[in-house]
Write a protein that holds these residues in place. Structure first.
Motif, mmCIF file in Angstrom:
data_model
loop_
_atom_site.group_PDB
_atom_site.id
_atom_site.type_symbol
_atom_site.label_atom_id
_atom_site.label_comp_id
_atom_site.label_asym_id
_atom_site.label_seq_id
_atom_site.Cartn_x
_atom_site.Cartn_y
_atom_site.Cartn_z
ATOM 1 N N GLU A 105 0.854 -1.187 0.000
ATOM 2 C CA GLU A 105 0.000 0.000 0.000
ATOM 3 C C GLU A 105 0.888 1.235 0.000
ATOM 4 O OE1 GLU A 105 -3.710 2.015 2.422
ATOM 5 O OE2 GLU A 105 -3.208 -0.090 2.756
ATOM 6 N N TYR A 106 0.644 2.116 -0.975
ATOM 7 C CA TYR A 106 1.430 3.342 -1.078
ATOM 8 C C TYR A 106 0.795 4.276 -2.103
ATOM 9 C CZ TYR A 106 3.299 0.716 -5.047
ATOM 10 O OH TYR A 106 3.421 -0.027 -6.189
ATOM 11 N N GLU A 107 1.195 5.540 -2.057
ATOM 12 C CA GLU A 107 0.788 6.518 -3.055
ATOM 13 C C GLU A 107 1.675 6.328 -4.284
ATOM 14 O OE1 GLU A 107 1.394 10.252 -1.085
ATOM 15 O OE2 GLU A 107 -0.584 10.161 -0.121
ATOM 16 N N ILE A 108 1.076 6.336 -5.459
ATOM 17 C CA ILE A 108 1.840 6.231 -6.702
ATOM 18 C C ILE A 108 2.117 7.650 -7.181
ATOM 19 C CG2 ILE A 108 1.889 5.364 -9.073
ATOM 20 C CD1 ILE A 108 -0.301 3.316 -8.137
ATOM 21 N N ARG A 109 3.407 8.013 -7.161
ATOM 22 C CA ARG A 109 3.797 9.366 -7.559
ATOM 23 C C ARG A 109 4.902 9.376 -8.617
ATOM 24 N NH1 ARG A 109 1.782 13.440 -4.413
ATOM 25 N NH2 ARG A 109 0.667 12.801 -2.550
ATOM 26 N N GLU A 110 5.464 8.206 -8.894
ATOM 27 C CA GLU A 110 6.488 8.097 -9.934
ATOM 28 C C GLU A 110 6.378 6.722 -10.569
ATOM 29 O OE1 GLU A 110 10.536 8.101 -8.337
ATOM 30 O OE2 GLU A 110 9.765 7.393 -6.426
ATOM 31 N N ARG A 168 -2.136 2.705 -4.457
ATOM 32 C CA ARG A 168 -2.007 1.247 -4.519
ATOM 33 C C ARG A 168 -2.401 0.658 -3.177
ATOM 34 N NH1 ARG A 168 -1.539 -3.495 -5.015
ATOM 35 N NH2 ARG A 168 0.269 -4.671 -5.634
ATOM 36 N N THR A 169 -3.356 -0.268 -3.177
ATOM 37 C CA THR A 169 -3.754 -0.977 -1.967
ATOM 38 C C THR A 169 -3.669 -2.479 -2.212
ATOM 39 O OG1 THR A 169 -6.105 -1.182 -2.485
ATOM 40 C CG2 THR A 169 -5.404 0.864 -1.413
ATOM 41 N N PRO A 170 -3.551 -3.261 -1.148
ATOM 42 C CA PRO A 170 -3.511 -4.716 -1.335
ATOM 43 C C PRO A 170 -4.805 -5.267 -1.926
ATOM 44 C CG PRO A 170 -2.763 -4.129 0.867
ATOM 45 C CD PRO A 170 -3.302 -2.881 0.236
ATOM 46 N N ALA A 171 -5.929 -4.602 -1.662
ATOM 47 C CA ALA A 171 -7.228 -5.092 -2.128
ATOM 48 C C ALA A 171 -7.448 -4.842 -3.609
ATOM 49 C CB ALA A 171 -8.352 -4.437 -1.331
ATOM 50 N N VAL A 172 -6.735 -3.870 -4.176
ATOM 51 C CA VAL A 172 -6.936 -3.507 -5.576
ATOM 52 C C VAL A 172 -5.706 -3.920 -6.379
ATOM 53 C CG1 VAL A 172 -7.291 -1.603 -7.181
ATOM 54 C CG2 VAL A 172 -8.392 -1.560 -4.938
ATOM 55 N N LYS A 173 -5.932 -4.766 -7.345
ATOM 56 C CA LYS A 173 -4.861 -5.174 -8.244
ATOM 57 C C LYS A 173 -4.834 -4.179 -9.400
ATOM 58 C CE LYS A 173 -4.539 -8.675 -5.579
ATOM 59 N NZ LYS A 173 -3.886 -8.447 -4.336
#
Length: 178
Positions: free
Chosen positions: A76-81, A104-109
């Motif tokens: 899980e993290y913010e996608i910034r690059e 990005r989360t573990p629940a969402v591919k």
């Protein structure tokens, strides 16, 4: 959202080196990172890489390549690059100062597509290598038309079977009324 890919000097050097040897540099991976900034041609890595995956599918559109990858880990993290790699060499980076590209989360591919304008690269200097997790997302017209013909054929068979069942039922009812 339209971001421009910043090609790196190291990535361009890898393309030139491969071409000089009669080969093509191989685009193999993409990565997500969590730091937003203005990319530099001098970069050799993402600023805060979180996850790197193999390319899962691609389409050659002449002056552009469309590449895809599936991010399926439990992170899980913010996608910034976003980075595109030729092996371990960073070919190019998408990022923008203070810009969130996704989350990005573990629940969402996440299945991510990127379009790479390759006009800035030496002609015929790159290729794409599909990893072991091939998505087969790109369907060509011939494949789609074949699938449509199959579905139409199966629909005709079901209609014929239904008509035969109705006829059989009518015959049964006629025999029962005698």
């Amino acid at each position: 959202m339209h971001l421009k890919l910043q090609f790196t000097e190291a990535g361009l050097a890898a393309c030139l080196s491969a071409k000089d040897k009669g080969l093509k540099a191989e685009i193999t991976h993409m990565a997500f990172g969590s730091h937003a900034y203005t990319p530099s041609k001098n970069q050799t890595s993402l600023n805060r890489e979180e996850e790197r995956i193999e390319i899962s599918d691609y389409e050659d559109q002449g002056k552009q390549l469309r590449v895809a990858g599936a991010f399926t880990g439990d992170l899980e993290y913010e996608i910034r690059e976003i980075g595109i790699f030729c092996g371990d060499v960073l070919l190019g980076v998408y990022s923008q100062e203070n810009k969130l590209l996704g989350y990005r989360t573990p629940a969402v591919k996440v299945v991510q597509w990127f379009t790479l304008g390759i006009e800035a690269l030496p002609t015929d200097s790159i290729t794409v290598v599909i990893g072991t997790n091939n998505l087969n997302l790109i369907l060509d017209k011939e494949f789609v038309m074949g699938g449509l013909a199959f579905v139409k054929g199966q629909t005709a068979l079901v209609k014929q079977a239904h008509w035969n069942m109705q006829l059989s039922e009518q015959l049964r009812q006629m025999e029962g009324s005698k």
